[in-house]
Design an enzyme around this catalytic site. Structure first.
Site, PDB file in Angstrom:
ATOM      1  N   ASN A  56      -4.617   2.896 -12.277  1.00  0.00           N
ATOM      2  CA  ASN A  56      -3.153   2.519 -12.149  1.00  0.00           C
ATOM      3  C   ASN A  56      -3.009   1.748 -10.669  1.00  0.00           C
ATOM      4  N   ALA A  57      -3.741   2.359  -9.740  1.00  0.00           N
ATOM      5  CA  ALA A  57      -3.423   1.952  -8.415  1.00  0.00           C
ATOM      6  C   ALA A  57      -4.133   0.403  -8.273  1.00  0.00           C
ATOM      7  N   CYS A  96      -6.097   7.979 -12.008  1.00  0.00           N
ATOM      8  CA  CYS A  96      -5.099   7.661 -11.012  1.00  0.00           C
ATOM      9  C   CYS A  96      -5.432   6.260 -10.559  1.00  0.00           C
ATOM     10  N   LEU A  97      -6.794   5.941 -10.167  1.00  0.00           N
ATOM     11  CA  LEU A  97      -7.160   4.752  -9.589  1.00  0.00           C
ATOM     12  C   LEU A  97      -7.221   3.496 -10.437  1.00  0.00           C
ATOM     13  N   THR A 146     -11.400  10.217  -0.761  1.00  0.00           N
ATOM     14  CA  THR A 146     -12.440   9.543   0.085  1.00  0.00           C
ATOM     15  C   THR A 146     -12.692  10.767   1.352  1.00  0.00           C
ATOM     16  N   SER A 199       0.880  -1.160   0.192  1.00  0.00           N
ATOM     17  CA  SER A 199      -0.121   0.093   0.099  1.00  0.00           C
ATOM     18  C   SER A 199       0.661   1.310   0.063  1.00  0.00           C
ATOM     19  N   GLU A 250      -9.814   1.353  -2.739  1.00  0.00           N
ATOM     20  CA  GLU A 250      -9.865   1.448  -4.522  1.00  0.00           C
ATOM     21  C   GLU A 250     -10.911   0.783  -5.025  1.00  0.00           C
ATOM     22  N   GLY A 281     -17.530   8.218   0.108  1.00  0.00           N
ATOM     23  CA  GLY A 281     -16.455   7.137  -0.342  1.00  0.00           C
ATOM     24  C   GLY A 281     -16.644   6.526  -1.757  1.00  0.00           C
TER      25      GLY A 281
HETATM   26  P1  TGC Z   1     -18.816   8.414 -14.193  1.00  0.00           P
HETATM   27  O1  TGC Z   1     -19.817   9.197 -14.726  1.00  0.00           O
HETATM   28  O2  TGC Z   1     -18.829   6.860 -14.333  1.00  0.00           O
HETATM   29  O3  TGC Z   1     -17.359   8.920 -14.516  1.00  0.00           O
HETATM   30  C1  TGC Z   1     -17.349  10.394 -14.553  1.00  0.00           C
HETATM   31  C2  TGC Z   1     -16.118  10.430 -15.389  1.00  0.00           C
HETATM   32  O4  TGC Z   1     -14.935   9.825 -15.290  1.00  0.00           O
HETATM   33  C3  TGC Z   1     -14.794   9.065 -16.248  1.00  0.00           C
HETATM   34  N1  TGC Z   1     -14.156   7.519 -15.746  1.00  0.00           N
HETATM   35  C4  TGC Z   1     -12.907   7.038 -15.824  1.00  0.00           C
HETATM   36  N2  TGC Z   1     -11.971   7.410 -16.216  1.00  0.00           N
HETATM   37  C5  TGC Z   1     -10.950   6.847 -16.092  1.00  0.00           C
HETATM   38  N3  TGC Z   1     -11.041   5.481 -15.383  1.00  0.00           N
HETATM   39  C6  TGC Z   1     -12.020   5.167 -14.776  1.00  0.00           C
HETATM   40  N4  TGC Z   1     -11.853   4.076 -14.300  1.00  0.00           N
HETATM   41  C7  TGC Z   1     -12.969   5.907 -15.122  1.00  0.00           C
HETATM   42  N5  TGC Z   1     -14.428   5.678 -14.378  1.00  0.00           N
HETATM   43  C8  TGC Z   1     -15.024   6.762 -14.966  1.00  0.00           C
HETATM   44  C9  TGC Z   1     -15.906   8.835 -17.158  1.00  0.00           C
HETATM   45  O5  TGC Z   1     -15.816   8.330 -18.584  1.00  0.00           O
HETATM   46  C10 TGC Z   1     -16.479  10.149 -17.050  1.00  0.00           C
HETATM   47  O6  TGC Z   1     -15.704  10.995 -17.836  1.00  0.00           O
HETATM   48  P2  TGC Z   1     -16.401  12.082 -18.523  1.00  0.00           P
HETATM   49  O7  TGC Z   1     -15.342  12.722 -20.050  1.00  0.00           O
HETATM   50  O8  TGC Z   1     -17.494  11.621 -19.061  1.00  0.00           O
HETATM   51  O9  TGC Z   1     -16.767  13.160 -17.498  1.00  0.00           O
HETATM   52  O10 TGC Z   1     -18.769   8.625 -12.728  1.00  0.00           O
HETATM   53  P3  TGC Z   1     -19.720   8.283 -11.393  1.00  0.00           P
HETATM   54  O11 TGC Z   1     -19.708   9.273 -10.559  1.00  0.00           O
HETATM   55  O12 TGC Z   1     -20.934   7.831 -11.909  1.00  0.00           O
HETATM   56  O13 TGC Z   1     -18.989   7.151 -10.771  1.00  0.00           O
HETATM   57  C11 TGC Z   1     -18.543   5.789 -11.166  1.00  0.00           C
HETATM   58  C12 TGC Z   1     -17.897   5.129 -10.101  1.00  0.00           C
HETATM   59  C13 TGC Z   1     -18.794   4.644  -9.104  1.00  0.00           C
HETATM   60  C14 TGC Z   1     -17.357   3.904 -10.843  1.00  0.00           C
HETATM   61  C15 TGC Z   1     -16.778   5.788  -9.608  1.00  0.00           C
HETATM   62  O14 TGC Z   1     -17.090   6.891  -8.733  1.00  0.00           O
HETATM   63  C16 TGC Z   1     -15.643   5.063  -8.589  1.00  0.00           C
HETATM   64  O15 TGC Z   1     -15.014   4.381  -9.304  1.00  0.00           O
HETATM   65  N6  TGC Z   1     -16.030   4.905  -7.223  1.00  0.00           N
HETATM   66  C17 TGC Z   1     -15.170   4.141  -6.361  1.00  0.00           C
HETATM   67  C18 TGC Z   1     -14.261   5.150  -5.707  1.00  0.00           C
HETATM   68  C19 TGC Z   1     -12.935   4.831  -5.133  1.00  0.00           C
HETATM   69  O16 TGC Z   1     -12.476   3.790  -5.784  1.00  0.00           O
HETATM   70  N7  TGC Z   1     -12.382   5.291  -4.254  1.00  0.00           N
HETATM   71  C20 TGC Z   1     -10.924   5.094  -4.179  1.00  0.00           C
HETATM   72  C21 TGC Z   1     -10.356   6.168  -3.359  1.00  0.00           C
HETATM   73  S1  TGC Z   1      -8.450   5.874  -3.009  1.00  0.00           S
HETATM   74  C22 TGC Z   1      -7.933   4.361  -2.364  1.00  0.00           C
HETATM   75  O17 TGC Z   1      -8.829   3.744  -2.005  1.00  0.00           O
HETATM   76  C23 TGC Z   1      -6.743   4.296  -2.108  1.00  0.00           C
HETATM   77  S2  TGC Z   1      -6.309   2.777  -1.312  1.00  0.00           S
HETATM   78  C24 TGC Z   1      -4.729   3.179  -1.192  1.00  0.00           C
HETATM   79  C25 TGC Z   1      -3.910   1.966  -0.733  1.00  0.00           C
HETATM   80  O18 TGC Z   1      -3.585   1.940   0.600  1.00  0.00           O
HETATM   81  O19 TGC Z   1      -3.316   1.116  -1.529  1.00  0.00           O
HETATM   82  P1  FAD Z   2     -19.300   3.606   1.341  1.00  0.00           P
HETATM   83  O1  FAD Z   2     -19.055   4.097  -0.133  1.00  0.00           O
HETATM   84  O2  FAD Z   2     -19.932   4.147   2.268  1.00  0.00           O
HETATM   85  O3  FAD Z   2     -19.718   1.863   1.170  1.00  0.00           O
HETATM   86  C1  FAD Z   2     -20.267   1.056   2.337  1.00  0.00           C
HETATM   87  C2  FAD Z   2     -21.065  -0.020   1.707  1.00  0.00           C
HETATM   88  O4  FAD Z   2     -21.998   0.344   0.773  1.00  0.00           O
HETATM   89  C3  FAD Z   2     -19.941  -1.116   0.937  1.00  0.00           C
HETATM   90  O5  FAD Z   2     -20.242  -2.361   1.098  1.00  0.00           O
HETATM   91  C4  FAD Z   2     -20.241  -0.303  -0.563  1.00  0.00           C
HETATM   92  O6  FAD Z   2     -19.850  -1.603  -1.496  1.00  0.00           O
HETATM   93  C5  FAD Z   2     -21.531  -0.512  -0.422  1.00  0.00           C
HETATM   94  N1  FAD Z   2     -22.220   0.540  -1.505  1.00  0.00           N
HETATM   95  C6  FAD Z   2     -21.940   1.893  -1.823  1.00  0.00           C
HETATM   96  N2  FAD Z   2     -22.648   2.030  -3.020  1.00  0.00           N
HETATM   97  C7  FAD Z   2     -23.176   1.111  -3.344  1.00  0.00           C
HETATM   98  C8  FAD Z   2     -24.001   1.056  -4.645  1.00  0.00           C
HETATM   99  N3  FAD Z   2     -24.250   1.922  -5.523  1.00  0.00           N
HETATM  100  N4  FAD Z   2     -24.397  -0.429  -4.672  1.00  0.00           N
HETATM  101  C9  FAD Z   2     -24.118  -1.250  -4.058  1.00  0.00           C
HETATM  102  N5  FAD Z   2     -23.419  -1.050  -2.558  1.00  0.00           N
HETATM  103  C10 FAD Z   2     -23.138   0.128  -2.478  1.00  0.00           C
HETATM  104  N6  FAD Z   2      -9.183   6.531   0.231  1.00  0.00           N
HETATM  105  C11 FAD Z   2      -8.423   7.673  -0.531  1.00  0.00           C
HETATM  106  O7  FAD Z   2      -9.132   8.534  -1.257  1.00  0.00           O
HETATM  107  N7  FAD Z   2      -7.243   7.521  -0.409  1.00  0.00           N
HETATM  108  C12 FAD Z   2      -6.511   6.518   0.188  1.00  0.00           C
HETATM  109  O8  FAD Z   2      -5.224   6.616   0.350  1.00  0.00           O
HETATM  110  C13 FAD Z   2      -7.145   5.592   0.998  1.00  0.00           C
HETATM  111  N8  FAD Z   2      -6.681   4.652   1.699  1.00  0.00           N
HETATM  112  C14 FAD Z   2      -7.316   3.863   2.262  1.00  0.00           C
HETATM  113  C15 FAD Z   2      -6.844   2.748   3.199  1.00  0.00           C
HETATM  114  C16 FAD Z   2      -7.514   1.936   3.864  1.00  0.00           C
HETATM  115  C17 FAD Z   2      -6.890   0.826   4.982  1.00  0.00           C
HETATM  116  C18 FAD Z   2      -9.116   1.890   3.871  1.00  0.00           C
HETATM  117  C19 FAD Z   2      -9.787   1.006   4.669  1.00  0.00           C
HETATM  118  C20 FAD Z   2      -9.702   2.797   2.964  1.00  0.00           C
HETATM  119  C21 FAD Z   2      -8.852   3.706   2.316  1.00  0.00           C
HETATM  120  N9  FAD Z   2      -9.468   4.709   1.303  1.00  0.00           N
HETATM  121  C22 FAD Z   2      -8.576   5.486   0.861  1.00  0.00           C
HETATM  122  C23 FAD Z   2     -10.904   4.837   1.378  1.00  0.00           C
HETATM  123  C24 FAD Z   2     -11.602   3.706   0.408  1.00  0.00           C
HETATM  124  O9  FAD Z   2     -11.439   4.113  -0.834  1.00  0.00           O
HETATM  125  C25 FAD Z   2     -13.130   3.768   0.725  1.00  0.00           C
HETATM  126  O10 FAD Z   2     -13.142   2.910   2.099  1.00  0.00           O
HETATM  127  C26 FAD Z   2     -13.770   2.924  -0.325  1.00  0.00           C
HETATM  128  O11 FAD Z   2     -13.947   3.581  -1.502  1.00  0.00           O
HETATM  129  C27 FAD Z   2     -15.284   2.996   0.098  1.00  0.00           C
HETATM  130  O12 FAD Z   2     -15.935   4.090   0.637  1.00  0.00           O
HETATM  131  P2  FAD Z   2     -16.514   4.058   2.153  1.00  0.00           P
HETATM  132  O13 FAD Z   2     -15.754   3.547   3.114  1.00  0.00           O
HETATM  133  O14 FAD Z   2     -17.142   5.512   2.336  1.00  0.00           O
HETATM  134  O15 FAD Z   2     -17.846   3.303   2.053  1.00  0.00           O
END
Ligand code: TGC
Ligand code: FAD
Length: 389
Positions: A247-248, A244-245, A138, A97, A369, A143
């Site tokens: 890639n990650a 960015c995501l 986030t 991570s 992610e 999230g």
């Molecule tokens: P949506 O309307 O689908 O998309 C908005 C715009 O983004 C484009 N797009 C992408 N582009 C590149 N790569 C992707 N994977 C893309 N997905 C969507 C899309 O084409 C659009 O572009 P444009 O030109 O039309 O504006 O957006 P939405 O609001 O409906 O959301 C879609 C959804 C749910 C898939 C997205 O919000 C999502 O992926 N949610 C999950 C959030 C998430 O993954 N958070 C992670 C935070 S970072 C983290 O967890 C780090 S952990 C680090 C560690 O310790 O390793």
């Molecule tokens: P929520 O979005 O509130 O989701 C709660 C539950 O509801 C989940 O089971 C989810 O799948 C479900 N759910 C949500 N929406 C839907 C739907 N539409 N349909 C069905 N089910 C749904 N974030 C960063 O930005 N940067 C970081 O560096 C980072 N590092 C992290 C490190 C750790 C150890 C952890 C635990 C998390 C980290 N995160 C980071 C945050 C992580 O990306 C979020 O926890 C994750 O994206 C989920 O968001 P949330 O926790 O708010 O859960």
């Protein structure tokens, strides 16, 4: 032939799949993990500590910004980067991570969306491990749906004023720079926030029961003044952080297979040594079923990961394929950890046997992610054209 044994690497057939440079990455990362990180991981995990003092050694191997070109970065291919993540996570998901966030989120954001001046200023220092980064997407209330983010930036003369909160941010408390995504009148934009900017603070999240050897915190921005030269000029809209995501997520998918492999190898060794009913438990069919099932899933996932890595190197990996890989590999790794733990019986929950730590970490990888459910829906959208988020 009759009692010939094959290890997981032989079952996968790694040596026929990897090129020479990829094998070298595998060997050098395996060595540093074995010599420097494994001897301390049980104690670090219990203490809730990340081995910050070993960061220069990761940098020396070219692991920070590994798959980026120029600016002091190693320019590895996607498969070499994947193998590095795999080897790191053999030790602990928190170690991978750290490298993921520095490389695929913080440095990738600057490399892809930054100005030439930003790249020159930050990337060589980040590749050397002298500047650490985090990635703030986030928030407490947003999230899975980052489009709803509340963190906002208002123009103020030549710069910006940033306010809001980010939560669950890996590396938060050790980061010198945070890539912060914020809502502006023009849409979502990315900013390089420096830790000494007044109004910025990073706070620890206490009492974590997963990823204990990783730094995780919250970011507080209270009217932080950020100059225009710290805005990422090429980042416009949510698609920038989502890029960015991609890639990650690829690195997570490769990494978790390392954790799964570690669990399987521990379970095999234990099963061969542990005697019950007068024979090693490895001689029992139900134990072999567990081992065979885990191995089969890890082999299949590894081969898929190699195929997708080659597609990524060719610039042909679709985000839905990344979702499929992340979801599949996190699922099978978590299952591998649970089933391996059971093979160890009571010892399975002991820290010295490592598996319970991996299992606890893998719960986080299932969620971060993009959760398992979000990736399910991303695959569903790709298959049907209908977004069910
Ligand atoms: P949506 O309307 O689908 O998309 C908005 C715009 O983004 C484009 N797009 C992408 N582009 C590149 N790569 C992707 N994977 C893309 N997905 C969507 C899309 O084409 C659009 O572009 P444009 O030109 O039309 O504006 O957006 P939405 O609001 O409906 O959301 C879609 C959804 C749910 C898939 C997205 O919000 C999502 O992926 N949610 C999950 C959030 C998430 O993954 N958070 C992670 C935070 S970072 C983290 O967890 C780090 S952990 C680090 C560690 O310790 O390793
Ligand atoms: P929520 O979005 O509130 O989701 C709660 C539950 O509801 C989940 O089971 C989810 O799948 C479900 N759910 C949500 N929406 C839907 C739907 N539409 N349909 C069905 N089910 C749904 N974030 C960063 O930005 N940067 C970081 O560096 C980072 N590092 C992290 C490190 C750790 C150890 C952890 C635990 C998390 C980290 N995160 C980071 C945050 C992580 O990306 C979020 O926890 C994750 O994206 C989920 O968001 P949330 O926790 O708010 O859960």
């Amino acid at each position: 032939m009759a009692n010939e044994t094959l290890d997981l690497e032989q079952l996968i057939g790694w040596d026929g799949l990897l090129q020479e440079d990829e094998k070298q990455v595998r060997a050098s990362v395996r060595r540093i993990v074995k010599d420097r990180f494994m001897p301390r991981i049980v104690a670090d995990y219990e203490a809730g500590k990340f081995a910050l003092e070993l960061v220069p050694e990761l940098a020396k191997l070219g692991l920070l910004g590994a798959n980026l070109e120029g600016y002091g970065c190693a320019g590895m291919g996607s498969l070499a980067y994947g193998i590095a993540c795999h080897e790191l996570e053999m030790c602990d998901s928190g170690l991978r991570s750290f490298v993921s966030v520095q490389t695929s989120l913080a440095m990738f954001a600057i490399h892809t969306f930054g100005s030439e001046a930003q790249k020159q200023r930050w990337l060589p220092e980040m590749a050397a491990g002298r500047v650490l980064g985090c990635f703030g997407l986030t928030e407490p209330n947003h999230g899975s749906d980052p489009a709803g983010m509340e963190t906002h930036a208002e123009r103020d003369g030549a710069g910006w004023v940033l306010s809001g909160r980010k939560l669950w941010i890996t590396n938060a408390q050790v980061a010198h720079v945070a890539i912060v995504w914020a809502r502006t009148k023009e849409g979502i934009r990315g900013f390089i926030v420096e830790r000494d900017m007044p109004g910025y603070a990073a706070e620890e999240i206490p009492h974590k029961l997963s990823m204990r050897a990783s730094v995780t915190g919250g970011l507080v921005m209270d009217g932080v003044r950020v100059p225009e030269e710290n805005r990422l000029p090429e980042a416009a809209g949510l698609k920038a952080p989502l890029a960015c995501l991609n890639n990650a997520r690829f690195g997570v998918a490769w990494g978790v297979l390392g954790a799964a492999r570690a669990c399987l190898e521990i379970a095999i060794k234990y099963a061969c040594e542990r005697t019950q009913f007068g024979v090693p438990i490895a001689a029992k069919q139900l134990v072999q079923l567990e081992l065979a099932d885990i191995a089969t899933e890890v082999v299949k996932a590894s081969l898929l990961s190699v195929h997708y890595a080659r597609l990524k190197e060719a610039g042909k990996l679709h985000p839905a394929q990344t979702s499929l890989l992340k979801r599949n590999n996190c699922r099978i790794a978590l299952e591998a950890a649970r089933r391996s733990r059971a093979v160890l019986g009571g010892n399975g929950i002991a820290g010295d046997f490592h598996i319970m730590r991996h299992a606890a970490n893998l719960e986080s990888t299932f969620t971060y992610e993009g959760t398992d459910q979000i990736h399910t829906l991303s695959i569903g959208r790709a298959l049907t054209g209908s977004a069910a988020f």
